[in-house]
Design a protein around this motif. Structure first.
Motif, PDB file in Angstrom:
ATOM      1  N   ALA A  48      46.948  37.666  42.979  1.00 47.98           N
ATOM      2  CA  ALA A  48      45.748  36.849  43.117  1.00 47.98           C
ATOM      3  C   ALA A  48      46.125  35.388  43.329  1.00 47.98           C
ATOM      4  O   ALA A  48      47.193  34.948  42.905  1.00 47.98           O
ATOM      5  CB  ALA A  48      44.865  36.984  41.876  1.00 47.98           C
ATOM      6  N   GLN A 107      40.928  31.877  56.072  1.00 48.85           N
ATOM      7  CA  GLN A 107      41.010  32.963  55.137  1.00 48.85           C
ATOM      8  C   GLN A 107      42.463  33.194  54.735  1.00 48.85           C
ATOM      9  O   GLN A 107      43.374  32.801  55.445  1.00 48.85           O
ATOM     10  CB  GLN A 107      40.415  34.245  55.725  1.00 48.85           C
ATOM     11  CG  GLN A 107      41.070  34.713  56.994  1.00 48.85           C
ATOM     12  CD  GLN A 107      40.407  35.948  57.563  1.00 48.85           C
ATOM     13  OE1 GLN A 107      39.422  36.439  57.029  1.00 48.85           O
ATOM     14  NE2 GLN A 107      40.938  36.446  58.664  1.00 48.85           N
ATOM     15  N   ASP A 127      44.520  31.255  43.242  1.00 41.72           N
ATOM     16  CA  ASP A 127      43.504  30.282  42.865  1.00 41.72           C
ATOM     17  C   ASP A 127      43.783  28.984  43.617  1.00 41.72           C
ATOM     18  O   ASP A 127      44.743  28.284  43.293  1.00 41.72           O
ATOM     19  CB  ASP A 127      43.521  30.041  41.360  1.00 41.72           C
ATOM     20  CG  ASP A 127      42.647  28.877  40.933  1.00 41.72           C
ATOM     21  OD1 ASP A 127      41.745  28.486  41.688  1.00 41.72           O
ATOM     22  OD2 ASP A 127      42.869  28.360  39.818  1.00 41.72           O
ATOM     23  N   TYR A 138      48.597  25.410  44.614  1.00 47.65           N
ATOM     24  CA  TYR A 138      47.710  26.481  44.189  1.00 47.65           C
ATOM     25  C   TYR A 138      48.434  27.333  43.154  1.00 47.65           C
ATOM     26  O   TYR A 138      49.634  27.219  42.964  1.00 47.65           O
ATOM     27  CB  TYR A 138      47.254  27.338  45.370  1.00 47.65           C
ATOM     28  CG  TYR A 138      48.377  27.821  46.250  1.00 47.65           C
ATOM     29  CD1 TYR A 138      48.833  27.030  47.314  1.00 47.65           C
ATOM     30  CD2 TYR A 138      48.976  29.049  46.040  1.00 47.65           C
ATOM     31  CE1 TYR A 138      49.861  27.465  48.125  1.00 47.65           C
ATOM     32  CE2 TYR A 138      50.009  29.490  46.852  1.00 47.65           C
ATOM     33  CZ  TYR A 138      50.443  28.699  47.899  1.00 47.65           C
ATOM     34  OH  TYR A 138      51.467  29.127  48.705  1.00 47.65           O
ATOM     35  N   ALA A 163      37.990  36.108  37.185  1.00 44.70           N
ATOM     36  CA  ALA A 163      36.952  35.359  37.879  1.00 44.70           C
ATOM     37  C   ALA A 163      37.435  34.014  38.384  1.00 44.70           C
ATOM     38  O   ALA A 163      36.801  33.423  39.256  1.00 44.70           O
ATOM     39  CB  ALA A 163      35.743  35.164  36.956  1.00 44.70           C
ATOM     40  N   GLY A 164      38.542  33.517  37.882  1.00 41.79           N
ATOM     41  CA  GLY A 164      39.067  32.244  38.321  1.00 41.79           C
ATOM     42  C   GLY A 164      39.893  32.293  39.591  1.00 41.79           C
ATOM     43  O   GLY A 164      40.347  31.243  40.053  1.00 41.79           O
ATOM     44  N   TYR A 165      40.066  33.467  40.149  1.00 37.77           N
ATOM     45  CA  TYR A 165      40.896  33.640  41.333  1.00 37.77           C
ATOM     46  C   TYR A 165      40.050  34.088  42.519  1.00 37.77           C
ATOM     47  O   TYR A 165      39.253  35.023  42.405  1.00 37.77           O
ATOM     48  CB  TYR A 165      42.022  34.637  41.046  1.00 37.77           C
ATOM     49  CG  TYR A 165      43.027  34.065  40.073  1.00 37.77           C
ATOM     50  CD1 TYR A 165      44.206  33.483  40.533  1.00 37.77           C
ATOM     51  CD2 TYR A 165      42.784  34.073  38.710  1.00 37.77           C
ATOM     52  CE1 TYR A 165      45.113  32.933  39.653  1.00 37.77           C
ATOM     53  CE2 TYR A 165      43.684  33.514  37.821  1.00 37.77           C
ATOM     54  CZ  TYR A 165      44.855  32.946  38.303  1.00 37.77           C
ATOM     55  OH  TYR A 165      45.759  32.394  37.423  1.00 37.77           O
ATOM     56  N   ASP A 166      40.237  33.417  43.652  1.00 33.63           N
ATOM     57  CA  ASP A 166      39.387  33.628  44.815  1.00 33.63           C
ATOM     58  C   ASP A 166      39.898  34.700  45.770  1.00 33.63           C
ATOM     59  O   ASP A 166      39.111  35.293  46.510  1.00 33.63           O
ATOM     60  CB  ASP A 166      39.239  32.318  45.596  1.00 33.63           C
ATOM     61  CG  ASP A 166      38.478  31.251  44.834  1.00 33.63           C
ATOM     62  OD1 ASP A 166      38.617  30.058  45.176  1.00 33.63           O
ATOM     63  OD2 ASP A 166      37.726  31.601  43.897  1.00 33.63           O
ATOM     64  N   TYR A 167      41.187  34.936  45.786  1.00 37.24           N
ATOM     65  CA  TYR A 167      41.785  35.854  46.744  1.00 37.24           C
ATOM     66  C   TYR A 167      42.603  36.901  46.017  1.00 37.24           C
ATOM     67  O   TYR A 167      43.322  36.599  45.059  1.00 37.24           O
ATOM     68  CB  TYR A 167      42.671  35.097  47.741  1.00 37.24           C
ATOM     69  CG  TYR A 167      41.931  34.036  48.514  1.00 37.24           C
ATOM     70  CD1 TYR A 167      41.191  34.362  49.644  1.00 37.24           C
ATOM     71  CD2 TYR A 167      41.963  32.710  48.105  1.00 37.24           C
ATOM     72  CE1 TYR A 167      40.509  33.393  50.348  1.00 37.24           C
ATOM     73  CE2 TYR A 167      41.281  31.734  48.804  1.00 37.24           C
ATOM     74  CZ  TYR A 167      40.553  32.077  49.921  1.00 37.24           C
ATOM     75  OH  TYR A 167      39.869  31.109  50.623  1.00 37.24           O
ATOM     76  N   TRP A 168      42.518  38.133  46.501  1.00 35.17           N
ATOM     77  CA  TRP A 168      43.168  39.262  45.856  1.00 35.17           C
ATOM     78  C   TRP A 168      43.845  40.174  46.867  1.00 35.17           C
ATOM     79  O   TRP A 168      43.356  40.349  47.981  1.00 35.17           O
ATOM     80  CB  TRP A 168      42.151  40.095  45.069  1.00 35.17           C
ATOM     81  CG  TRP A 168      41.588  39.372  43.893  1.00 35.17           C
ATOM     82  CD1 TRP A 168      40.547  38.496  43.885  1.00 35.17           C
ATOM     83  CD2 TRP A 168      42.044  39.472  42.543  1.00 35.17           C
ATOM     84  NE1 TRP A 168      40.329  38.034  42.617  1.00 35.17           N
ATOM     85  CE2 TRP A 168      41.230  38.614  41.769  1.00 35.17           C
ATOM     86  CE3 TRP A 168      43.055  40.192  41.909  1.00 35.17           C
ATOM     87  CZ2 TRP A 168      41.399  38.464  40.399  1.00 35.17           C
ATOM     88  CZ3 TRP A 168      43.222  40.045  40.551  1.00 35.17           C
ATOM     89  CH2 TRP A 168      42.402  39.197  39.811  1.00 35.17           C
TER      90      TRP A 168
END
Length: 124
Positions: free
Chosen positions: A97, A1, A99, A32, A109-114
């Motif tokens: 964020a 994570q 990706d 990334y 929506a294109g980014y997985d972590y915030w």
């Protein structure tokens, strides 16, 4: 994570400057994209700036070109947003964020972590 933690927000007068930081921890990736978004009350989340890690590519929203600069410290897994000539319309919660696919995206929506967000208020 992966965990992202922003800092540096606050209250500033029009024309002033702030520097935001976003530190990443946990799982790391070789290449990334890290980006800044912002969201003002009653408005959709808006792309601000991004940088592709381990490369030289950066890109910005038209509204901040010439005023904001995104940069990185790869050794610290940290991205910065230097904001100059701030305007009242820059007032928003600013989010960091990430990706993992290293795309040049401008949509949330294109980014997985915030990160949790940091408030920036520009007011006289």
């Amino acid at each position: 994570q992966v965990q992202l933690v922003e800092s540096g927000g606050g209250l500033v007068q029009p024309g002033g400057s702030l520097r935001l930081s976003c530190a990443a921890s946990g799982r790391t990736f070789s290449v990334y994209t890290m980006a800044w978004f912002r969201q003002a009350p009653g408005k959709e989340r808006e792309f601000v700036a991004a940088i592709i890690w381990s490369g030289e590519s950066t890109y910005y929203a038209d509204s901040v070109k010439g005023r904001f600069t995104i940069s990185r410290d790869n050794a610290k897994n940290t991205v910065y947003l230097q904001m100059n000539s701030l305007k009242p319309e820059d007032t928003a919660v600013y989010y960091c964020a990430l990706d993992p696919a290293a795309r040049s995206g401008r949509l949330p929506a294109g980014y997985d972590y915030w990160g949790q967000g940091t408030q920036v208020t520009v007011s006289s």
